[in-house]
Design an enzyme around this catalytic site. Structure first.
Site, short mmCIF file in Angstrom:
data_model
loop_
_atom_site.label_atom_id
_atom_site.label_comp_id
_atom_site.label_asym_id
_atom_site.label_seq_id
_atom_site.Cartn_x
_atom_site.Cartn_y
_atom_site.Cartn_z
N CYS B 90 0.84 -1.20 0.00
CA CYS B 90 0.00 0.00 0.00
C CYS B 90 0.87 1.25 0.00
CB CYS B 90 -0.97 -0.03 1.17
SG CYS B 90 -2.34 1.12 1.00
N HIS B 207 -3.51 -5.61 1.10
CA HIS B 207 -2.86 -5.80 2.39
C HIS B 207 -2.82 -7.27 2.78
CE1 HIS B 207 -2.55 -1.60 3.90
NE2 HIS B 207 -3.58 -1.39 3.09
N GLU B 209 -1.24 -8.58 5.19
CA GLU B 209 -1.25 -8.73 6.65
C GLU B 209 -2.66 -8.67 7.23
OE1 GLU B 209 -0.61 -6.01 5.08
OE2 GLU B 209 -1.27 -4.26 6.21
#
Lengths: 781, 233
Positions: B90, B207, B209
């Site tokens: 990002c 993302h 994560e």
């Protein structure tokens, strides 16, 4: 320059015209024919309040002192009109670690962990400058949570606007949503919930309430106390500018046609600075250098100094020349009253200032010693060592008069209450279903919340669009569940019931996930309290709220009152909003609102709607008949409490596949939304559920009241058939009605009605078609 | 035999996904990880550097435009030139573009709004150290959350990227087609992530994560981090 309205441009000319006098320090109003202009009036103080100040002070205040009184004695800061009524709210409970009076309430969630949470309004700024108004609203509540020592981990935004097709309302709506998105996303605090509702009554006075929640260990708790004379007073964060002077005075009056001129009173937000401030303050607080913390919101340095000193019973001496300013030549008056954002006040042990400075430097912030704690009890302001103001801190922070204004039952209630709901014609049900599901208030708010980062911090297990937000607590099995609710239309038609419903609905929204509601915060949005009819609404709503809180054992740990949401004599619907925090012991047992398996039983746990009174104040009534009428019943609080119990226990025993509470749009909307599935995909997904149910109308009941009735405490649950005996037993043991409606069916919503021996199909539609109407009805311009 | 791969997560002022990445690496992946402060200049002791999401320096001027001048980026550039693994997520991707470690630039999303939600991605290149655990053409689900993800690149460098199979993740529909509707931000060719020619620097807007644990709605992202561990095994 005329002196007719000396303080109209608060940040500008009036300050300029007094600057010379202020700099001299000893300026007394009387000597400049202040009696004629009565500057306290322009600052929002009443004549008798000014006389009280003179009496308590034993002299006339100078201009700086008067400004300090004006902001701290404003309705926004002093709760002059609400304090007496709010005393009725229950604030204690076994889970409450910190109740009202501090920056935020704190609840124990076990294992040495606690949740700090609070809701506030930023309505007035949003009415004139929606983007910055909303942004700084987020910033302010985040600093309140930070001041408790907690890391802010979630935001929720209950919002109200005029009709979205009205250009002014659309502008305010878009501005507020963009402001929240701009500020909250940058902070890295997920916006996990809230509400967006629309009504003409909010056209000139939109509501922007913001709730923040933080998590901490018990031993990390801080309080806003300036204890220990000799300790240093430090300001950390942004420098102080001329923005937002008298913001809270502005928030304590009705809006007028010329309110646009108050735009300079609205503060300007810098979320990057706030992010640095959060990290720096948390780091400073963990070093042991900090004795007390207070955020600088409304009334800036004045309120944070006066409040921390008053709480600790100490005094304070401030040197305004030590305050880092971003503009040249700011007067003591401007420094003390500035509402510049992203600043925190810290009370620091004398030898620990270097620790604070070093941490601030690391994060690129300024930290300055601006004064010290004293034992005099006075808040003393100096400029270059010359005293320019001296006021007892307690008088400033706690000495404002408390009013008990006149109240009288509003006249409109006679008309609205006597409306005969029985006389309504029965509309085409198919038509009504689509009308209700595409009503702006009911329709999908995904277009709003997909502008918010609701996932950052990776704790959001259920986010916006799912009734209540479920957040995991890393390192434990626990989940914290939070929801905000409030219904202005219901409160307008029956203020006491509205106060109760806000508490009940919010508790049910939390309980449907399987979490036990622990405590609440509130934001009470009303019109001008000096209007007896408005004050009656307020008293009644708070009384209802208090009763519901006692029954549901959810104490109120703090909140906010926003009066004067009124323009040209026209007040908003009285809108008490409640934010409930609940606890899931095992997040693995959480229940979501969406149907899971074809063939599961669909049932109503709690009351079955059907009585015409259930349509009072309903979305259906407004959408299909253009009516806001009837007298909504008060909730059955014993039943509501048992329903919470059944939802929590049933989830703990893993009985339910899905659960959702019945609110706007009635059981029809609850069934439809359970069928739609989540809306978190940016690309539309094809999977939708459905249900086939059969309803029957009891004696004196109406079909539309069954489908769209709202005045009931009920949840739509689904569960596998083998669980039916256990669900039945659970409901029976709690004296709770359980009505089996039908079964989960893939892809279609089918509703049949049984009248005596005959079964008639009322509705048989593809879920996809209804979901399209629901998700596309509402698009922000 | 289990290997140990030491990760470094860079913290710029305004980073806000740093602790999320840290959590996944330490608590889910079980690998050692440090925060790397933006003032540090030597990152050579790490086997993988992550530039996390967020709003470095407030995204003032332009997303990532200021971060590229921070001291740590000098170290990261050197590290990348030496073949070290760099993953930009990002805002981290935006910084990689600004610093020239990856080609192209980001425009604001074509809807002109911030977008947060789940998207479908097709994994187009499974030969990078970050995608070893995926299958070619596989469709996975990950969240995005950004305001500037509208990737652009001029014709010639684009041909070069295509030639070395630099397009790693593509926004697609459920069946794997890169349609207009499945593109959440207007990115050129639905590009969601690219890798440099050498294969050691990956930038991606989604993302991973945020989808490394099932409790968050999916775990397709964990394989990005597991791939790095596998690369060193």
């Amino acid at each position: 320059m005329t002196r007719a309205r000396p303080a109209q441009l608060v940040g500008g000319f009036c300050v300029v015209s007094y600057r010379v006098s202020c700099a001299m320090g000893g300026f007394v109003l009387k000597t400049q024919s202040a009696e004629d202009s009565r500057p306290w009036r322009e600052m929002g103080l009443k004549d008798h309040e000014y006389r009280l100040i003179v009496e308590k002070l034993g002299r006339e205040p100078n201009y700086t002192e008067l400004g300090m009184f004006a902001v701290l004695w404003s309705e926004h800061c002093a709760y002059k009109h609400s304090k007496a009524v709010l005393r009725d709210l229950p604030t204690r409970g076994p889970r409450v670690l910190v109740g009202p009076g501090e920056n935020a309430g704190v609840l124990d969630i076990g294992d040495g962990l606690a949740v700090a949470f609070k809701m506030e309004s930023h309505n007035h700024p949003c009415a004139v400058e929606p983007f910055q108004g909303a942004a700084t609203g987020v910033g302010g509540i985040v600093r309140d949570i930070l001041a408790m020592g907690a890391r802010p981990v979630a935001l929720l935004d209950p919002l109200r606007f005029g009709p979205p097709d009205d250009p002014r309302s659309a502008f305010l709506f878009q501005g507020v949503v963009s402001g929240i998105s701009f500020y909250g996303n940058c902070l890295g605090i997920p916006t996990v919930g809230g509400e967006v509702e629309f009504s003409r009554s909010y056209r000139s006075n939109p509501l922007c309430n913001v709730m923040c929640l933080g998590i901490m260990k018990h031993d990390e708790l801080f309080q806003g106390r300036a204890s220990g004379p000799g300790n240093l007073v430090m300001v950390v964060g942004h420098s102080t500018g001329r923005d937002g002077i008298h913001g809270c005075t502005f928030a304590s009056e009705e809006l007028r046609e010329d309110s646009e001129s108050k735009r300079p009173n609205v503060q300007v937000g810098d979320p990057f600075m706030e992010k640095l401030l959060i990290e720096a303050c948390l780091e400073m607080m963990r070093t042991g250098a900090v004795v007390g913390v207070q955020d600088m919101g409304a009334a800036g340095i004045t309120s944070s100094c006066a409040e921390t000193a008053a709480r600790a019973g100490t005094g304070m001496e401030i040197e305004v020349r030590q305050v880092p300013t971003r503009e040249e030549g700011m007067t003591p008056y401007e420094v003390m009253l500035s509402e510049s954002q992203e600043r925190m006040l810290l009370i620091v042990a004398p030898d620990k200032a270097p620790v604070v400075r070093e941490t601030a430097r690391k994060w690129g912030l300024c930290a300055a010693v601006i004064g010290k704690v004293t034992d005099t009890g006075d808040l003393v302001v100096k400029e270059n060592g010359v005293e320019v103001a001296r006021i007892p801190a307690k008088l400033l922070a706690e000495g404002a008069p408390v009013y008990e204004p006149a109240s009288s039952e509003p006249r409109y209630l006679r008309e609205t209450s006597s409306f005969k709901l029985e006389s309504l014609p029965m509309p085409c049900i198919l038509d009504a279903v689509f009308k209700v599901m595409s009503a702006p208030t009911v329709a999908s708010k995904a277009p709003v919340w997909r502008q918010y980062d609701y996932m950052v911090r990776t704790d959001t297990v259920a986010g916006p669009g799912s009734g209540a937000a479920v957040l995991r607590v890393k390192g434990t099995r626990k989940g914290v569940v939070v929801s905000t609710d409030g219904n202005g239309r219901i409160t307008y038609l029956n203020p006491r019931a509205g106060g109760m419903w806000a508490v009940v609905e919010s508790a049910l929204n939390v309980a449907v996930t399987g979490a036990r509601p622990l405590g609440i915060t509130n934001c009470l949005n009303f019109g001008n309290p000096e209007d007896p009819e408005v004050f009656w609404q307020f008293k009644e709503a708070v009384a209802g709220m208090a009763e519901a809180c006692r029954r549901l054992e959810t104490p109120i740990t703090g909140g906010n009152v926003s009066f004067y949401n009124e323009t040209e004599g026209e007040a908003i619907y009285p809108t008490p909003v409640v934010g409930t925090v609940g606890l899931l012991d095992d997040i693995g047992k959480r229940v979501s609102p969406w149907f899971k398996r074809e063939g599961d039983i669909v049932a109503i746990l709690g009351q079955m709607p059907g009585d015409p009174s259930h349509l009072a104040g309903s979305e259906y009534l407004e959408r299909c008949f253009g009516l806001v009428a009837g007298r909504p019943p008060e909730p059955d609080l014993v039943l509501a409490r048992n329903l919470v119990e059944a939802l929590v226990r049933g989830a703990g025993n893993e009985l339910y596949s899905s659960a959702t509470d019945v609110s706007q749009g009635g059981i029809l909307a609850a069934l439809a939304e359970s069928s739609f599935g989540p809306s978190n995909d940016l690309v539309s997904s094809s999977a939708v559920g459905g249900a086939e149910i059969e309803i029957s109308t009891g004696e004196g009941h109406r079909l539309d009241a069954v489908l769209f009735g709202e005045g009931i405490a009920a949840a739509v649950v689904s569960f596998p058939e083998p669980n039916l005996p256990e669900v039945t037993n659970l409901a029976r043991s709690l004296g709770l009605p359980l009505t089996v409606l039908g079964r989960v069916k893939s892809g279609r919503i089918v509703i049949k009605a049984r009248e005596e021996a005959q079964v008639k199909t009322l509705l048989d539609i593809e879920t996809r078609a209804l979901k399209d109407a629901w998700s596309q009805a509402f698009a922000p311009s | 035999m289990t290997v140990t791969v030491r990760f470094g997560v860079v913290v710029f002022p305004g980073s806000n996904c740093d602790s999320d990445v840290y959590h996944v690496i330490r608590d889910v992946l079980g690998q050692p990880v440090d925060y790397v402060w933006h003032e540090e200049t030597d990152v050579s002791k790490y086997q993988c550097i992550v530039l996390p999401g967020g709003f470095s320096y407030g995204d003032y001027l332009r997303a990532g435009a200021l971060a590229r001048f921070s001291p740590v980026m000098r170290g990261v550039e050197e590290y990348a030139h030496d073949g070290g693994l760099v993953l930009g997520i990002c805002n981290g991707f935006q910084i990689l573009l600004e610093s020239g470690l990856l080609p192209g630039a980001m425009l604001p999303n074509d809807c002109l709004e911030f977008r947060c939600g789940w998207v479908n991605l097709r994994v187009d290149n499974v030969d990078t150290p970050f995608t070893l655990e995926y299958h070619r053409g596989e469709v996975v689900r990950m969240p995005i959350a950004h305001h500037e993800g509208n990737y652009v690149l001029e014709k010639d460098p684009l041909e070069a990227v295509k030639k070395h199979c630099g397009i790693t993740f593509t926004y697609v529909d459920e069946s794997g087609r890169p349609t207009r509707d499945s593109n959440p931000n207007g990115a050129l060719l639905n590009i969601a992530g690219i890798v440099n020619e050498r294969g050691n620097v990956l930038g991606m807007m989604p993302h991973p994560e945020r989808c490394s644990e099932e409790v968050l709605g999916g775990a397709d992202g964990l394989r990005v981090f597991r791939s790095v561990v596998r690369y060193y095994s």
